[in-house]
Write an enzyme that holds these catalytic residues in place. Structure first.
Site, PDB file in Angstrom:
ATOM      1  N   GLY A  55      16.430  38.949  28.411  1.00 48.05           N
ATOM      2  CA  GLY A  55      16.101  37.467  28.122  1.00 48.05           C
ATOM      3  C   GLY A  55      17.167  37.158  27.360  1.00 48.05           C
ATOM      4  O   GLY A  55      17.603  37.542  26.176  1.00 48.05           O
ATOM      5  N   ASP A 102      12.117  38.046  19.911  1.00 43.58           N
ATOM      6  CA  ASP A 102      11.070  38.511  19.440  1.00 43.58           C
ATOM      7  C   ASP A 102      11.107  39.179  18.165  1.00 43.58           C
ATOM      8  O   ASP A 102       9.920  39.424  17.299  1.00 43.58           O
ATOM      9  CB  ASP A 102      10.448  39.370  20.522  1.00 43.58           C
ATOM     10  CG  ASP A 102      10.237  38.670  21.814  1.00 43.58           C
ATOM     11  OD1 ASP A 102       9.876  37.579  21.813  1.00 43.58           O
ATOM     12  OD2 ASP A 102      10.431  39.288  22.959  1.00 43.58           O
ATOM     13  N   ARG A 119      -6.890  15.570  14.138  1.00 44.41           N
ATOM     14  CA  ARG A 119      -7.012  16.687  15.375  1.00 44.41           C
ATOM     15  C   ARG A 119      -6.652  18.103  14.688  1.00 44.41           C
ATOM     16  O   ARG A 119      -5.909  18.431  13.729  1.00 44.41           O
ATOM     17  CB  ARG A 119      -5.987  16.319  16.349  1.00 44.41           C
ATOM     18  CG  ARG A 119      -6.416  15.147  16.981  1.00 44.41           C
ATOM     19  CD  ARG A 119      -5.417  14.786  18.342  1.00 44.41           C
ATOM     20  NE  ARG A 119      -5.767  13.755  19.289  1.00 44.41           N
ATOM     21  CZ  ARG A 119      -5.046  13.049  20.105  1.00 44.41           C
ATOM     22  NH1 ARG A 119      -3.763  13.502  19.993  1.00 44.41           N
ATOM     23  NH2 ARG A 119      -5.492  12.160  20.699  1.00 44.41           N
ATOM     24  N   HIS A 133      10.302  28.100  26.484  1.00 46.90           N
ATOM     25  CA  HIS A 133      11.481  28.658  26.523  1.00 46.90           C
ATOM     26  C   HIS A 133      12.692  27.653  25.580  1.00 46.90           C
ATOM     27  O   HIS A 133      13.803  28.095  25.556  1.00 46.90           O
ATOM     28  CB  HIS A 133      12.366  28.652  27.861  1.00 46.90           C
ATOM     29  CG  HIS A 133      11.601  29.765  28.640  1.00 46.90           C
ATOM     30  ND1 HIS A 133      10.419  29.761  29.202  1.00 46.90           N
ATOM     31  CD2 HIS A 133      12.143  31.098  28.846  1.00 46.90           C
ATOM     32  CE1 HIS A 133      10.227  31.005  29.842  1.00 46.90           C
ATOM     33  NE2 HIS A 133      11.260  31.527  29.563  1.00 46.90           N
ATOM     34  N   GLN A 161      12.065  27.979  22.669  1.00 50.90           N
ATOM     35  CA  GLN A 161      12.626  28.737  21.455  1.00 50.90           C
ATOM     36  C   GLN A 161      13.958  29.684  21.875  1.00 50.90           C
ATOM     37  O   GLN A 161      14.495  30.304  20.954  1.00 50.90           O
ATOM     38  CB  GLN A 161      11.392  29.758  21.165  1.00 50.90           C
ATOM     39  CG  GLN A 161      10.239  29.186  20.956  1.00 50.90           C
ATOM     40  CD  GLN A 161       8.921  29.748  21.170  1.00 50.90           C
ATOM     41  OE1 GLN A 161       8.403  30.593  20.218  1.00 50.90           O
ATOM     42  NE2 GLN A 161       8.340  29.455  22.478  1.00 50.90           N
TER      43      GLN A 161
HETATM   44  O1  F6P Z   1      11.694  38.733  25.279  1.00 52.00           O
HETATM   45  C1  F6P Z   1      11.875  37.379  24.959  1.00 52.00           C
HETATM   46  C2  F6P Z   1      10.693  36.592  25.625  1.00 52.00           C
HETATM   47  O2  F6P Z   1      10.953  35.329  25.577  1.00 52.00           O
HETATM   48  C3  F6P Z   1       9.561  36.640  25.250  1.00 52.00           C
HETATM   49  O3  F6P Z   1       9.006  35.908  23.964  1.00 52.00           O
HETATM   50  C4  F6P Z   1       8.470  36.113  26.390  1.00 52.00           C
HETATM   51  O4  F6P Z   1       7.182  36.628  26.585  1.00 52.00           O
HETATM   52  C5  F6P Z   1       9.581  36.448  27.616  1.00 52.00           C
HETATM   53  O5  F6P Z   1      10.609  36.788  27.096  1.00 52.00           O
HETATM   54  C6  F6P Z   1       9.616  35.453  28.639  1.00 52.00           C
HETATM   55  O6  F6P Z   1      10.387  35.777  29.628  1.00 52.00           O
HETATM   56  P1  F6P Z   1      10.978  34.976  30.824  1.00 52.00           P
HETATM   57  O7  F6P Z   1      12.059  34.379  30.393  1.00 52.00           O
HETATM   58  O8  F6P Z   1      11.064  36.013  32.056  1.00 52.00           O
HETATM   59  O9  F6P Z   1       9.758  34.045  31.131  1.00 52.00           O
END
Ligand code: F6P
Length: 359
Positions: free
Chosen positions: A13, A141, A176, A283, A285
């Site tokens: 990723g 992560d 909320r 994403h 993040q």
């Molecule tokens: O390992 C990085 C990460 O963003 C994780 O936090 C998340 O679970 C996963 O990759 C998401 O993967 P993809 O981009 O394949 O949806």
């Protein structure tokens, strides 16, 4: 005499800071009068005839501060060495041989692999097959063993903290419960750090199984005490005491974490009667430009990778320890995932601040 040539690839990723590493590798290698070949789309670029390009100071100028990776990446394909948390897969020998053959044809002296735990597993298998490899750890992560931090993590935490800051004001206005679901796979680093920085009241992480009743009781107590809104950060991999994790299996048969935020939303609304909303940050993040810390860490990692090649310290991974960039055997970095310690200082600090972990 021919110039020394090294290869580099970004795998798994993407995350902010990858381009900073690439730029640093190119600059440091150019200083030594070496040439840098970049493989496209991770290890896939190593398959014959080799999908690659020459990286120069000119064509990498201005990329350091830009998110993503100019080389492209993939967390799928022929070189996938990880099936799920902790489960490793052997790369077929024919694929390994094809990658080695491409590197021989390109006359590469060494290859720098920039990736997370799955990619380090692949890097290790290539190294064991005879390819001189250096590893550079990346992942939002922060779950890679043998390094105190990976670049990309700080950018992800910054993004999640910004989201919490924004959610606070709307949560307070509407009285909320607001739930922010963040990434992190089987580790709770992003949830814990952003929960602390963003002033969450409840933080749910995979390392500390949660009990729904405790969460509901806390929301009720907060209401009675006059706090009409509650902020919850939940890691996508958060689980209950019986180990249940919310996920679905995609058409390729892969486990995809997700759904815990929505489940909490429905249960909290049902049991407290309070309006509750979930925001899945996803994403966001992983996107955008790296923070200063990730730029600097990325550049330091890139320079160290070139230094390790110059010292012929193959099979090693650059690693951040006590504010210094050092090196450790790749083999040491792929044993386990680095998880939040439930008894560690970060959790202790959060608890001292009154943050509930749902246990
Ligand atoms: O390992 C990085 C990460 O963003 C994780 O936090 C998340 O679970 C996963 O990759 C998401 O993967 P993809 O981009 O394949 O949806």
């Amino acid at each position: 005499m021919n110039k020394k040539k090294i290869g580099v690839l970004t795998s798994g990723g993407d995350c902010p800071g990858l381009n900073a590493v690439l730029r640093a590798i190119v600059c440091a290698a150019t200083e030594l009068d070496w040439e840098v070949i970049g493989f496209r789309d991770g290890f896939e670029g190593m398959l014959p005839p080799g999908d690659c390009c020459t990286l120069t100071e000119a064509n990498t100028s201005g990329i350091m501060q830009v998110g993503g990776t100019i080389l492209g990446t993939t967390n799928r394909g022929h070189f996938t060495a990880k099936v799920d948390a902790g489960k490793k897969k052997k790369i077929p020998p024919t694929i390994i041989e094809q990658a080695l053959e491409t590197c021989r044809k390109l006359d590469l002296y060494a290859v720098v692999v920039i990736g997370g735990d799955g990619s380090m597993n692949t890097a290790l298998q290539l190294y064991q097959a005879g390819l001189p490899v250096i590893g550079v750890p990346k992942t939002i992560d922060n779950d890679l063993e043998a390094t105190a931090m990976t670049f990309g993590f700080d950018s992800a935490v910054t993004c999640a903290t910004d989201a919490l800051d924004r959610l606070h004001t709307t949560a307070a206005s509407h009285k909320r419960v607001m739930i922010l679901q963040v990434m992190g796979r089987h580790a709770g680093w992003i949830a814990l750090w952003s929960g602390l920085a963003g002033g969450a009241n409840i933080v749910l992480i995979p390392e500390i199984p949660f009990n729904l009743e405790k969460i509901i009781a806390t929301i009720r107590q907060r209401d009675q005490a006059g706090y009409k809104s509650t902020m919850i950060v939940v890691a996508e991999g958060a689980k209950t005491a019986n180990g249940h994790q919310w996920h679905h299996v995609n058409p390729q048969g892969e486990w995809r974490l997700g759904g815990v935020g929505e489940m909490l939303c429905q249960e909290i609304e049902k049991h407290t009667g309070k309006e509750t909303r979930t925001c899945v940050l996803g994403h966001l993040q992983r996107g955008g430009d790296p923070t200063n810390l990730d730029r600097i860490l990325g550049m330091r990692f890139g320079v160290k990778a070139v230094q390790l090649i110059a010292q012929k310290k193959f099979g090693m991974m650059v690693s951040y320890q006590n504010y210094d960039v050092q090196d450790v055997p790749i083999a040491q970095a792929v044993h386990h995932l680095k998880k939040v310690s439930p008894d560690g200082q970060m959790v202790e600090t959060a608890r001292a601040l009154g943050i509930l972990f749902g246990d």
